[in-house]
Design an enzyme around this catalytic site. Structure first.
Site, short mmCIF file in Angstrom:
data_model
loop_
_atom_site.label_atom_id
_atom_site.label_comp_id
_atom_site.label_asym_id
_atom_site.label_seq_id
_atom_site.Cartn_x
_atom_site.Cartn_y
_atom_site.Cartn_z
N HIS A 187 52.83 43.90 -20.22
CA HIS A 187 52.82 45.11 -19.40
C HIS A 187 54.19 45.78 -19.44
O HIS A 187 55.10 45.32 -20.15
CB HIS A 187 52.35 44.82 -17.97
CG HIS A 187 53.21 43.84 -17.23
ND1 HIS A 187 54.49 44.14 -16.81
CD2 HIS A 187 52.97 42.57 -16.83
CE1 HIS A 187 55.00 43.10 -16.19
NE2 HIS A 187 54.10 42.12 -16.19
N LYS A 205 50.44 43.18 -12.17
CA LYS A 205 48.99 43.25 -12.38
C LYS A 205 48.23 42.96 -11.10
O LYS A 205 47.29 43.66 -10.76
CB LYS A 205 48.60 42.24 -13.45
CG LYS A 205 48.46 42.95 -14.77
CD LYS A 205 47.26 42.68 -15.57
CE LYS A 205 46.76 43.91 -16.26
NZ LYS A 205 47.05 43.98 -17.65
N HIS A 217 54.64 36.78 -5.76
CA HIS A 217 53.25 37.14 -6.08
C HIS A 217 52.39 37.41 -4.85
O HIS A 217 51.27 37.89 -4.97
CB HIS A 217 52.61 36.05 -6.93
CG HIS A 217 53.28 35.89 -8.26
ND1 HIS A 217 54.21 34.90 -8.50
CD2 HIS A 217 53.21 36.62 -9.38
CE1 HIS A 217 54.66 35.03 -9.74
NE2 HIS A 217 54.07 36.07 -10.30
N CYS A 255 53.70 33.28 -1.56
CA CYS A 255 54.78 33.37 -2.54
C CYS A 255 55.53 34.68 -2.35
O CYS A 255 54.91 35.74 -2.26
CB CYS A 255 54.20 33.30 -3.95
SG CYS A 255 55.41 33.75 -5.21
N CYS A 306 54.26 31.23 -10.36
CA CYS A 306 55.68 31.05 -10.72
C CYS A 306 55.89 29.72 -11.43
O CYS A 306 56.92 29.52 -12.08
CB CYS A 306 56.57 31.01 -9.49
SG CYS A 306 56.71 32.55 -8.61
N HIS A 359 57.54 43.79 -19.20
CA HIS A 359 57.93 43.09 -20.42
C HIS A 359 58.56 44.07 -21.41
O HIS A 359 59.58 43.79 -22.04
CB HIS A 359 56.73 42.40 -21.07
CG HIS A 359 56.03 41.43 -20.18
ND1 HIS A 359 54.66 41.42 -20.01
CD2 HIS A 359 56.51 40.45 -19.38
CE1 HIS A 359 54.33 40.45 -19.16
NE2 HIS A 359 55.43 39.86 -18.76
N LYS A 371 56.99 46.02 -6.34
CA LYS A 371 57.17 45.58 -7.72
C LYS A 371 55.87 45.81 -8.48
O LYS A 371 54.81 45.46 -8.03
CB LYS A 371 57.51 44.09 -7.73
CG LYS A 371 57.75 43.57 -9.14
CD LYS A 371 57.94 42.06 -9.17
CE LYS A 371 58.06 41.60 -10.60
NZ LYS A 371 57.30 40.41 -10.91
N CYS A 421 54.05 27.56 -6.01
CA CYS A 421 53.30 28.75 -6.44
C CYS A 421 52.81 28.52 -7.86
O CYS A 421 53.63 28.35 -8.77
CB CYS A 421 54.17 30.01 -6.41
SG CYS A 421 53.33 31.41 -7.21
O1 ME8 Z 1 59.01 34.72 -15.82
N1 ME8 Z 1 60.10 45.20 -13.41
O2 ME8 Z 1 57.72 35.28 -17.65
P1 ME8 Z 1 57.00 36.62 -17.18
C1 ME8 Z 1 61.02 44.82 -14.31
N2 ME8 Z 1 58.08 32.91 -18.68
N3 ME8 Z 1 60.87 43.78 -15.14
C2 ME8 Z 1 59.75 43.07 -15.05
C3 ME8 Z 1 58.74 43.40 -14.13
C4 ME8 Z 1 58.96 44.52 -13.28
N4 ME8 Z 1 58.07 44.93 -12.39
N5 ME8 Z 1 57.74 42.50 -14.28
C5 ME8 Z 1 58.12 41.65 -15.27
C6 ME8 Z 1 58.56 34.48 -16.92
N6 ME8 Z 1 59.32 42.00 -15.75
C7 ME8 Z 1 59.00 33.23 -17.66
C8 ME8 Z 1 60.40 33.46 -18.20
S1 ME8 Z 1 62.56 32.70 -19.60
C9 ME8 Z 1 63.19 31.26 -20.17
C10 ME8 Z 1 60.99 32.29 -18.95
C11 ME8 Z 1 60.06 41.33 -16.83
O3 ME8 Z 1 55.98 36.90 -18.22
C12 ME8 Z 1 61.40 40.81 -16.36
O4 ME8 Z 1 62.24 40.61 -17.47
O5 ME8 Z 1 56.58 36.53 -15.77
C13 ME8 Z 1 61.01 39.46 -15.79
O6 ME8 Z 1 62.13 38.61 -15.64
C14 ME8 Z 1 60.05 38.99 -16.85
O7 ME8 Z 1 59.34 40.19 -17.24
C15 ME8 Z 1 59.08 37.94 -16.35
O8 ME8 Z 1 58.13 37.72 -17.35
#
Ligand code: ME8
Length: 487
Positions: free
Chosen positions: A17, A299, A146, A143, A128, A20, A296, A125
């Site tokens: 999304h 989804k 979330h 959480c 998370c 990312h 924030k 959670c």
């Molecule tokens: O946390 N605004 O993965 P994830 C800005 N797998 N950035 C956002 C966002 C938002 N609303 N939503 C997501 C994980 N992001 C773990 C990480 S690292 C060793 C493991 C971005 O798929 C932002 O960079 O939930 C956030 O930190 C990341 O997506 C979380 O992606």
């Protein structure tokens, strides 16, 4: 100099999304900028595939975890070129090369005496994949990220002795004020450490979908330890037959969202110390993209700006530009389709696109397409002087929004210059030939400068314009509008 930049690795239990895309584009802007400066760059992104959330999502769809991971990792991988992202490698934590190196590093942590067995009980959670401490839990036992109910979990685990690093982490933060950026997140991490660190669980017994603990095969590593290590493991196998670790480790910048601050600014440096590995230079923490409702984007809240819609309607570079421009990198910001369209019309089409097309058109009309080989206007030179250095200094501190603002001021300055010199009037009087030559040469040169500096932000568009401007002395060529006016 080497420059190693990473994004978080994304969970494959959901589809890609805008959040990312946001982090990945920001990291790409830094990587492209550093490549322009001739640095030795490695840019890593990828997917986080193990752990409970993925296992649960797979089960819900009647799939094996690996099947779900393969399918969704492909979506993330395909997204990268679509976004104009120039990553040097795409890591998947189900890669064998990753798993082997995770085991090697964590075995060393174990051998160094930083693990122990214990009972863990707490509020967990599942999204998370993390236990929550009392002061972060929302009312109703939800959480904080979330806003879903937390679950009470108890299990016999291997623990990582995070508490052993209390002093070492305090020293790190005392000595390196730019370890975490921007300062508000440095302070947040430091305050978390100051509360006193407790050991954290390192393994899971019930779960099968993960990297096996080498000294206790009935356990897999807790997904966060496996995931964090991606930044290190990737360098070992990204290039077959070559180990890039010596060339790129430690990372220059880990770019992350503030939701995963604790893992990257507390657990990660402690883990690296326990494994006797060098610490990254900086963790840059950016804010959240917020939906129109000020929450924030996520989804589960259903307030997502769809990056694919933006790219289809306005183009990939418009998405990149918008995200780097409209939300100050490091802070939270509201995003929405109306704001994207506004920036597109006002800035991309009317300011930049227009500057490009009229500059080329005037050189063609008044000088048969050949840029006059005369000196540029000193009045304009002064205003463009030092711009590349100023932009570089901001990019060194991971401030793409501020850098873009500096560049944009010059885009506007060049448009004003067109109005001031009014080449269409100079063209009427042969006595003004030299003035016209100077104005056109200055505009082309100025446009070349801003276009080069904009390249990391809008790679495809700036390549087109660079081709249209031609080499100095060569002919300019007309282009389709860079950002066509919307109907
Ligand atoms: O946390 N605004 O993965 P994830 C800005 N797998 N950035 C956002 C966002 C938002 N609303 N939503 C997501 C994980 N992001 C773990 C990480 S690292 C060793 C493991 C971005 O798929 C932002 O960079 O939930 C956030 O930190 C990341 O997506 C979380 O992606």
């Amino acid at each position: 100099m080497s420059f190693y930049v990473t994004t978080p690795i994304y969970y494959v239990n959901a589809e890609p999304h805008l959040g990312h895309a946001y982090t990945t584009i920001a990291a790409d802007v830094l990587a492209r900028h550093m490549r322009q400066r001739g640095e030795d760059v490695f840019f890593l992104t990828g997917t986080d595939e193990h752990g409970e959330p993925v296992a649960d999502a797979a089960r819900a769809q009647g799939l094996e975890p690996k099947e779900l991971a393969d399918r969704n990792a492909e979506r993330f991988k395909a997204l990268m070129p679509r976004l104009g992202v120039s990553n040097d490698f795409f890591i998947r934590t189900s890669d064998e090369g990753h798993e082997l190196r995770v085991q090697e590093v964590l075995q060393r942590v174990h051998d160094n005496g930083y693990t122990h067995k214990g009972l863990y009980e707490g509020w967990y959670c599942p999204r998370c994949a993390d236990f929550k401490v009392e002061n972060e839990i929302l009312e109703g036992c939800l959480c904080p990220i979330h806003e879903i109910p937390l679950e009470r979990h108890q299990e016999e685990n291997w623990f990582f002795r995070l508490s052993a690093f209390q002093e070492a982490l305090e020293r790190l933060y005392a000595e390196r004020p730019d370890f975490v950026m921007p300062p508000r997140h440095f302070n947040e991490a430091r305050a978390f450490i100051a509360q006193g660190l407790q050991d954290v669980s390192l393994s899971r017994e019930r779960l099968k979908w993960g990297v096996t603990v080498p000294w206790d095969a009935g356990h897999v590593f807790y997904v966060w330890f496996d995931a964090l290590l991606n930044y290190y493991t990737a360098l070992g196998y990204a290039r077959p037959g070559e180990d890039l670790t010596g060339r790129f480790w430690p990372a220059t910048y880990h770019i992350i969202g503030k939701d995963i601050l604790k893992f990257h600014t507390v657990f990660w440096p402690a883990l690296l110390m326990a494994a006797e590995l060098a610490l990254p230079h900086h963790v840059f923490v950016h804010g959240f993209l917020l939906g129109a409702d000020g929450r924030k984007m996520s989804k589960s809240l259903g307030n997502v700006l769809d990056p694919f819609q933006v790219m289809e309607e306005l183009g990939d570079d418009a998405l990149r530009f918008y995200l780097m421009r409209d939300v100050a990198f490091g802070a939270d910001g509201t995003v929405g389709m109306d704001a994207v369209r506004m920036r597109y019309d006002a800035e991309l089409a009317n300011e930049y696109g227009n500057l490009a097309s009229r500059t080329i058109a005037m050189v063609q009309r008044y000088r048969d397409g050949i840029v006059p080989g005369v000196a540029t206007d000193p009045e304009l030179d002064v205003e463009l002087e030092g711009l590349p250095q100023d932009v570089a200094a901001l990019m060194d501190r991971a401030q793409p929004t501020q850098a873009l603002e500096l560049i944009w001021q010059r885009v506007r300055r060049l448009n004003r210059y067109v109005e001031e010199r009014a080449p269409w009037q100079l063209a009427r009087d042969p006595a003004d030939t030299a003035k016209l030559d100077q104005a056109l040469a200055s505009l082309v040169e100025g446009l070349r400068t801003v276009n080069t500096l904009l390249h990391p932000f809008m790679p495809a568009t700036t390549d087109k314009l660079r081709a249209g401007l031609g080499a100095p002395g060569a002919e300019v060529t007309s282009l389709e509008p860079l950002f066509p006016k919307r109907g």
